[in-house]
Every structure is written in structure tokens, then in C-alpha cells.
Design a protein around this motif. Structure first.
Motif, PDB file in Angstrom:
ATOM      1  N   TYR A  29      19.025 -73.386  35.573  1.00 24.54           N
ATOM      2  CA  TYR A  29      19.687 -72.387  35.030  1.00 24.54           C
ATOM      3  C   TYR A  29      19.285 -71.651  33.815  1.00 24.54           C
ATOM      4  N   ILE A  73      23.351 -63.681  17.689  1.00 25.47           N
ATOM      5  CA  ILE A  73      24.162 -63.750  18.722  1.00 25.47           C
ATOM      6  C   ILE A  73      24.189 -62.526  19.554  1.00 25.47           C
ATOM      7  N   ALA A  74      23.837 -61.500  18.872  1.00 24.60           N
ATOM      8  CA  ALA A  74      23.754 -60.100  19.772  1.00 24.60           C
ATOM      9  C   ALA A  74      22.678 -60.179  20.523  1.00 24.60           C
ATOM     10  N   TYR A  94      32.506 -68.166  22.939  1.00 26.16           N
ATOM     11  CA  TYR A  94      32.518 -68.135  21.284  1.00 26.16           C
ATOM     12  C   TYR A  94      33.249 -69.392  20.534  1.00 26.16           C
ATOM     13  N   ILE A 102      30.123 -74.070  29.017  1.00 29.81           N
ATOM     14  CA  ILE A 102      30.457 -74.308  30.493  1.00 29.81           C
ATOM     15  C   ILE A 102      29.595 -74.168  31.456  1.00 29.81           C
ATOM     16  N   GLY A 131      34.405 -72.368  26.665  1.00 30.89           N
ATOM     17  CA  GLY A 131      33.218 -71.499  26.926  1.00 30.89           C
ATOM     18  C   GLY A 131      32.941 -70.295  25.778  1.00 30.89           C
ATOM     19  N   GLN A 155      23.067 -62.192  23.651  1.00 28.80           N
ATOM     20  CA  GLN A 155      24.185 -61.634  24.770  1.00 28.80           C
ATOM     21  C   GLN A 155      23.434 -60.458  25.575  1.00 28.80           C
ATOM     22  N   VAL A 165      29.386 -57.279  17.582  1.00 28.39           N
ATOM     23  CA  VAL A 165      29.556 -58.648  18.110  1.00 28.39           C
ATOM     24  C   VAL A 165      30.820 -59.392  17.428  1.00 28.39           C
ATOM     25  N   ALA A 173      20.546 -61.072  26.643  1.00 31.11           N
ATOM     26  CA  ALA A 173      19.926 -61.774  27.643  1.00 31.11           C
ATOM     27  C   ALA A 173      20.718 -62.444  28.792  1.00 31.11           C
ATOM     28  N   PRO A 174      20.286 -62.658  30.019  1.00 34.16           N
ATOM     29  CA  PRO A 174      21.365 -63.390  30.870  1.00 34.16           C
ATOM     30  C   PRO A 174      21.644 -64.833  30.383  1.00 34.16           C
ATOM     31  N   GLY A 175      22.464 -65.484  31.157  1.00 35.61           N
ATOM     32  CA  GLY A 175      22.642 -66.830  30.863  1.00 35.61           C
ATOM     33  C   GLY A 175      24.072 -67.033  29.826  1.00 35.61           C
ATOM     34  N   ALA A 176      24.026 -68.305  29.338  1.00 37.27           N
ATOM     35  CA  ALA A 176      25.224 -68.773  28.585  1.00 37.27           C
ATOM     36  C   ALA A 176      24.676 -68.379  27.222  1.00 37.27           C
ATOM     37  N   MET A 177      25.632 -67.615  26.647  1.00 34.79           N
ATOM     38  CA  MET A 177      25.591 -67.229  24.928  1.00 34.79           C
ATOM     39  C   MET A 177      25.169 -68.609  24.148  1.00 34.79           C
ATOM     40  N   ALA A 178      25.892 -69.517  24.343  1.00 36.46           N
ATOM     41  CA  ALA A 178      25.836 -70.721  23.673  1.00 36.46           C
ATOM     42  C   ALA A 178      24.224 -71.242  23.642  1.00 36.46           C
ATOM     43  N   ILE A 179      23.746 -71.444  24.868  1.00 37.67           N
ATOM     44  CA  ILE A 179      22.450 -71.760  24.868  1.00 37.67           C
ATOM     45  C   ILE A 179      21.377 -70.955  24.327  1.00 37.67           C
ATOM     46  N   ASN A 180      21.565 -69.783  24.562  1.00 38.62           N
ATOM     47  CA  ASN A 180      20.632 -68.603  24.037  1.00 38.62           C
ATOM     48  C   ASN A 180      20.568 -68.660  22.602  1.00 38.62           C
ATOM     49  N   PRO A 206      17.035 -67.387  31.284  1.00 41.62           N
ATOM     50  CA  PRO A 206      17.220 -67.070  30.038  1.00 41.62           C
ATOM     51  C   PRO A 206      16.364 -67.300  29.033  1.00 41.62           C
ATOM     52  N   SER A 224      23.467 -64.231  35.636  1.00 44.14           N
ATOM     53  CA  SER A 224      24.577 -64.613  34.993  1.00 44.14           C
ATOM     54  C   SER A 224      24.643 -63.601  33.735  1.00 44.14           C
TER      55      SER A 224
END
Lengths: 188, 183
Positions: A82, B50-51, B24, A57, B22, B54, A117, B56-63, A86, A16
Motif C-alpha cells: 500500500y 499536509i498540502a 484529519y 484507516i 481517518g 494530499q 488546506v 500524492a496518492p495514498g493516506a494523508m496521515a502516512i504521507n 505513495p 487511492s
């Protein structure tokens, strides 16, 4: 099944690239078309429910797919799968960042990344606002969703005022507008 | 230390429970909690995280949650933040998976979501405004923000590639002008 779910979502998390939305294409390709774990109709439900329920999501999509295919344990396995890749990449990047963040070269990179950003967040703000105002229709004054514009303006106002020196939390702004919409629908 | 863990868990839980949609949508909640309320980091450091999230792979929120946890309390803190972020979806979705078609077709629920969407958009817009005033201090910064905006909004370039391209550009220019570090 649980192991397979974990492994499939491990791969989805790994590939992803560029945020949660990219996971949907991978879920559709692998779990709907190749493995047939979800029917196309169920996939549409995953899309809808992920956006309706709280939380990031991609996590919602993983949880819902897992729960649909193998119950609660499936939801746990898919979510854990998932986030595995990450989490590893983020840990490495975090370690490097906190170790070297005082170095000139790192500060130079970061001083360029911060405004970039910000530009990305601004782009998201623009696209989410146009979607809310026009709902995917052709952008014109006639197609403008007046109700959404009013809620947007009230929310923006609420976010800028201070009560006893403290700004109102975005959590409250989102919660109150949701509750108001819910009540308005019930009263109708 | 255990209080810090608990604080991270609770903060991530609340942020996740009120993130709808999703990407931001999480930024305003995150900024409010970690920057304004808990004062665990500056606005600048939040954008740094945040940079990295992003890249890294995966969802930005969880990262991002993971990075905030890591910064505050190491790997244990990262774990607390992840559990806090994952728990609301897990609970809610396990609960609604039985009757999700009724939820999906409920008029009142869609009305609530329709009312929430403009409010979420407003929180993101407001966060951009307040972050922009703090972060953009030079013409170069404004140019970088504009370039990233155009790449994402007009050319629809994947955000991970945008972040990596800017990181590479910063790295190279740092080498070409040693000592100045881009400041």
C-alpha cells in the motif's frame, strides 16, 4: 499469495486518490467482487475494525485484509504494498519542495495552498462533528446526542486550558475520554 | 543523527497509536508533537507538508509522517516515520485478528469508542481554530479557505483535486504577477 497481496495493495495505494477512505472502494471492488479474497461480511469487518483500531484507516484496512487472507506476513506485505507508490510520489514531491521552497513561485503556490488546506481541515471538522452530534440522523434539536455534546465541550475545554504553562496534549484528551467510556460501560 | 531517527520513530508511533478514525484526526496530534513540542517546523510549514501529502496518492496521515521525517532527517528520517506509523496498526490488528468479532461486539469497547469520537472531533476543531489564527492573514487567504471549504463540504469534490487546483491557480497567478510571489 504474499506476492499477489503486495501487488494488489500496490495498485490500491497507487489509485487511492484523496485520502484513506477512497481505499475502501478499491478494496471492495478488487478484493471482494473481482478476486473473492474477502467475503462481503469480511469486508464489513475490515471497515469496522479499521475504524476501531488505532492508526490511519487505510493502513488498518491493508493490515487487516492481509492478516485475514495470509496471516502476519500477509499483513506486512499488504501494508508494504500500500505505501510503496505513495512513498515514491511523496519522495519526489518532497525533494522538489525542499529544493525550490525559497523560490517566489513556490512560495506563491504555498501561500495559496495553506489556507486551502485549512479550509479542508475545517470541512472535515464540521462533518466529523455533525456525525458525532447526530450520528447520521436528520439534524434537529430532538435528535441531538446530548452525551456526545457534553464530551465534546469538556474535551474542547480541556484542550484550551494550560497546566503549569503547558497545554494538555490531545493524546491525553482522547485517551482519557476512551478510558472513561470503557469504565462507565463496565460499571453499568 | 541516530537520536533524531529514534525521536521520529517514537513520535510517529505515538501519533499513530492515538489516531482513531481517518484523515484529519491526525492533524491535532501532529501539530502538538512536531510543531509545539519538538519545534521541528512552523505551523505554516506543517500546512505546506499536509498540502503536499494530499497531492500524492495514498493516506494523508502516512504521507504527512513521511514528509515530516524527510524534512527532519532525509530519506532515513522518512523511513523511521513510516515504520513508526505502520507498527501500531500491525501489532494491534495482528493481535485482534483472532478474536476481532468479540472485540467488534464488545459493549465496553464500543462505549470507549463512542466516548472517544466526540473528543477526537474536539481536537480537530481546536486545531482548526489555532491554525486559522496563524495562517489566515489576508482577505485572499480567507477567500481561498472558504472556497476550499465549500468545494469539500458542499460539493464533495475529492480533496486531491482541490489541492491540485489551488496549486495550479497559485502557479499561474505567480507567472502573471512575476516577482510578487503571491505575498
Amino acid at each position: 499469495m504474499i506476492g499477489a497481496l503486495y501487488f494488489e495493495f500496490f495498485k490500491i495505494g497507487l489509485f487511492s486518490v484523496g485520502g484513506g477512505y477512497s481505499s475502501f472502494a478499491l478494496i471492495q471492488h478488487r478484493l471482494v467482487e473481482e478476486l473473492g479474497w474477502l467475503t462481503p461480511a469480511e469486508f464489513t469487518d475490515v471497515l469496522t475494525i479499521s475504524q476501531m483500531t488505532p492508526g490511519p484507516i487505510a493502513i488498518n484496512a491493508a493490515t487487516f485484509t492481509g492478516v485475514k487472507t495470509a496471516g502476519l506476513l500477509g499483513g506486512l506485505a499488504a501494508t508494504a504494498g500500500y505505501i510503496t507508490a505513495p512513498a515514491c510520489v511523496v519522495s519526489i514531491l518532497a525533494h522538489m519542495y525542499f529544493k525550490y521552497k525559497k523560490m517566489d513561485i513556490m512560495q506563491g503556490v504555498m501561500s495559496l495552498l495553506r489556507p486551502a488546506v485549512l479550509g479542508l481541515i475545517f470541512s472535515a471538522a464540521v462533518s466529523v462533528t455533525t456525525l458525532v452530534f447526530w450520528g447520521g440522523r436528520q439534524i434537529s434539536l430532538a435528535a441531538l446526542d446530548v452525551k456526545s455534546v457534553i464530551i465534546f465541550a469538556i474535551a474542547l475545554f480541556a484542550l484550551s486550558v494550560k497546566i503549569r504553562g503547558k497545554k494538555i496534549s490531545p493524546v491525553w484528551v482522547v485517551a482519557v475520554s476512551g478510558a472513561a467510556g470503557f469504565l462507565a460501560a463496565l460499571l453499568k | 543523527m541516530s537520536r533524531r531517527y529514534f525521536e521520529l520513530f517514537v513520535s510517529s508511533f505515538v501519533i499513530s497509536a492515538f489516531t482513531f478514525g481517518g484523515g484529519y484526526a491526525i492533524v491535532p496530534l501532529f501539530k502538538r508533537k512536531f510543531v509545539d513540542d519538538l519545534r521541528l517546523m512552523s505551523e505554516e510549514e506543517m500546512l505546506n507538508l499536509i498540502a503536499i501529502a494530499q497531492a500524492a496518492p495514498g493516506a494523508m496521515a502516512i504521507n504527512t509522517a513521511m514528509l515530516a521525517g524527510y524534512k527532519t532527517a532525509g530519506l532515513g528520517g522518512a523511513a523511521c516515520a513510516v515504520v513508526g506509523t505502520v507498527l501500531p496498526p500491525l501489532v494491534v490488528i495482528s493481535a485482534v485478528s483472532v478474536f476481532y468479532r468479540r472485540l467488534r461486539d464488545s459493549y465496553a469497547v464500543s462505549a470507549a469508542l463512542a466516548a472517544m469520537a466526540p473528543a477526537v472531533a474536539a481536537t480537530v476543531a481546536s486545531a482548526v481554530w489555532s491554525l486559522g489564527r496563524g495562517v489566515i492573514k489576508s482577505r485572499g487567504g480567507a477567500l481561498a479557505a472558504l472556497a476550499a471549504f465549500v468545494a469539500a463540504a458542499v460539493f464533495r469534490v475529492n480533496v486531491m483535486y482541490i489541492v491540485l487546483a489551488f496549486a495550479a491557480a497559485g502557479f499561474v497567478s505567480g507567472f502573471l504577477r512575476p516577482g510578487r510571489g503571491g505575498r
